[in-house]
Design a protein around this motif. Structure first.
Motif, PDB file in Angstrom:
ATOM      1  N   ARG A  95     -66.106 -27.678 -79.893  1.00  0.00           N
ATOM      2  CA  ARG A  95     -66.399 -29.032 -79.624  1.00  0.00           C
ATOM      3  C   ARG A  95     -65.011 -29.820 -79.641  1.00  0.00           C
ATOM      4  O   ARG A  95     -65.093 -31.011 -79.074  1.00  0.00           O
ATOM      5  N   ARG A  96     -64.012 -29.239 -80.216  1.00  0.00           N
ATOM      6  CA  ARG A  96     -62.756 -29.975 -80.564  1.00  0.00           C
ATOM      7  C   ARG A  96     -62.094 -30.129 -79.186  1.00  0.00           C
ATOM      8  O   ARG A  96     -61.792 -29.235 -78.313  1.00  0.00           O
ATOM      9  N   VAL A 125     -64.095 -39.281 -76.834  1.00  0.00           N
ATOM     10  CA  VAL A 125     -63.751 -38.343 -78.242  1.00  0.00           C
ATOM     11  C   VAL A 125     -63.912 -39.133 -79.270  1.00  0.00           C
ATOM     12  O   VAL A 125     -63.619 -40.263 -79.614  1.00  0.00           O
ATOM     13  N   ASP A 126     -64.748 -38.549 -80.385  1.00  0.00           N
ATOM     14  CA  ASP A 126     -65.193 -39.109 -81.567  1.00  0.00           C
ATOM     15  C   ASP A 126     -63.749 -39.032 -82.411  1.00  0.00           C
ATOM     16  O   ASP A 126     -62.923 -38.490 -82.520  1.00  0.00           O
ATOM     17  N   VAL A 184     -61.466 -27.509 -74.181  1.00  0.00           N
ATOM     18  CA  VAL A 184     -61.827 -27.733 -75.777  1.00  0.00           C
ATOM     19  C   VAL A 184     -61.949 -26.264 -76.237  1.00  0.00           C
ATOM     20  O   VAL A 184     -61.736 -25.406 -75.880  1.00  0.00           O
ATOM     21  N   ASP A 198     -63.649 -37.395 -85.170  1.00  0.00           N
ATOM     22  CA  ASP A 198     -63.399 -36.202 -85.702  1.00  0.00           C
ATOM     23  C   ASP A 198     -62.642 -35.257 -84.568  1.00  0.00           C
ATOM     24  O   ASP A 198     -62.149 -34.092 -84.763  1.00  0.00           O
ATOM     25  N   ASP A 244     -63.844 -34.724 -81.512  1.00  0.00           N
ATOM     26  CA  ASP A 244     -64.876 -33.858 -80.752  1.00  0.00           C
ATOM     27  C   ASP A 244     -65.117 -34.456 -79.442  1.00  0.00           C
ATOM     28  O   ASP A 244     -64.975 -35.687 -79.448  1.00  0.00           O
ATOM     29  N   ARG A 294     -67.456 -36.000 -76.792  1.00  0.00           N
ATOM     30  CA  ARG A 294     -68.681 -36.425 -76.837  1.00  0.00           C
ATOM     31  C   ARG A 294     -69.384 -36.558 -75.534  1.00  0.00           C
ATOM     32  O   ARG A 294     -70.468 -36.357 -75.288  1.00  0.00           O
TER      33      ARG A 294
END
Length: 307
Positions: free
Chosen positions: A289-290, A200-201, A286, A203, A205, A207
């Protein structure tokens, strides 16, 4: 069976099953008090067996779901419908959950063994209700069972509960960032005994995902996989090279973007089909993309069959 999508807490919690400011510093003592309270109203349920079932469940996976709140539970033979008991504590009760503060509100959930939907609906309903701002503080400060009952039933008593992915997901799983190192990933896998970790990045999201097999895949050259006898490789030499670079190699080099992702509103029973048909052990939840959480095959099965 509890089939309605509307849950009324007052249907399962009687006012005389609310214990205010209990003198119980330990998890097991609090559970014993709550089970005793419920068993005094239930015919055909063995108190000792019920206590053992709840305590065993807590030892396997503590149910401290939020700051100051625990929802111990068990599914038992002999119950006709779900039953709740609640205890509050000024001083706090040690629920033996690593990294968690003492618990000030404990809600015991006992449900029929053959009705997994009842347990899931009550858990979802209670989690939603008790997550309201200052709710735990208000309940812990209440001086009487009547006051506690009033707080729980004030306003709309019926809570619509849809059993979907958000009801059964782990919303706080172990995650990694693309920039984390292989050393961090190895520690996360081994220390937490997980097999799949979402990436998870910053933000929030999703990945990708890294699985423990990905580490094995990177360690063993392809030509070795064609060899029938690997006995000459006595000291796991192929792994040595990878480990020598574990502080330099990034998780991004290992993660893959082929994973199963669903929205939070997907019906929970649909997940059972996905696990079976797609032969997977983790589903990502999700919104766009969250990243919201994960549903693991082992925990999902536990909720259905054991709770």
């Amino acid at each position: 069976m509890m089939t309605s999508k509307e849950v009324r807490i007052a249907d399962y919690l009687q006012q005389d099953c609310i214990l205010c400011h209990v003198d119980a510093e330990s998890r097991d003592k609090a559970i014993d008090l709550l089970v005793e309270t419920l068993c005094s109203k239930i015919d055909g349920v063995d108190r000792g067996a019920a206590v053992q079932a709840v305590v065993e469940r807590e030892r396997q996976a503590p149910t401290v779901l939020a700051e100051g709140l625990a929802l111990p539970h068990a599914r038992l033979d002999g119950l006709v419908k779900p039953m709740l008991a609640l205890a509050t504590s000024h001083e706090g009760i040690d629920f033996e959950a690593v990294g968690e503060e003492p618990v000030h509100v404990v809600v015991l959930i006992l449900t029929p063994k053959d009705d997994p939907g009842a347990y899931l609906r009550l858990m979802a309903s209670l989690s939603k209700m008790l997550a309201a701002p200052h709710m735990i503080t208000r309940l812990a400060a209440a001086g009487t069972a009547r006051e506690v009952f009033g707080i729980l039933t004030e306003g709309a008593e019926e809570v619509v509960v849809l059993l979907n992915a958000s009801s059964v997901m782990n919303c706080n799983p172990i995650t990694l960032d693309e920039g984390d190192t292989l050393a961090s990933a190895i520690h996360a896998f081994c220390a937490n005994r997980v097999l799949d970790i979402p990436i998870v990045d910053s933000d929030g999201d999703l990945r990708g995902v890294i699985a423990i097999e990905d580490l094995l895949d990177q360690s063993l050259p392809r030509h070795l996989l064609w060899m029938e006898d690997l006995s000459p490789i006595e000291n796991f030499e192929p792994f040595s090279e990878l480990l020598r670079k574990d502080s330099e190699t990034k998780v991004a080099d290992f993660m893959h973007d082929k994973f199963v992702a669903i929205g939070p509103s997907v019906p929970a029973i649909q997940l059972a089909k996905m696990f079976l048909m797609q032969h997977i052990r983790q589903i990502q939840v999700v919104e766009g993309r969250r990243f919201l959480g994960v549903v693991n095959l082992d925990s999902f099965s536990s909720q259905i069959f054991w709770a």
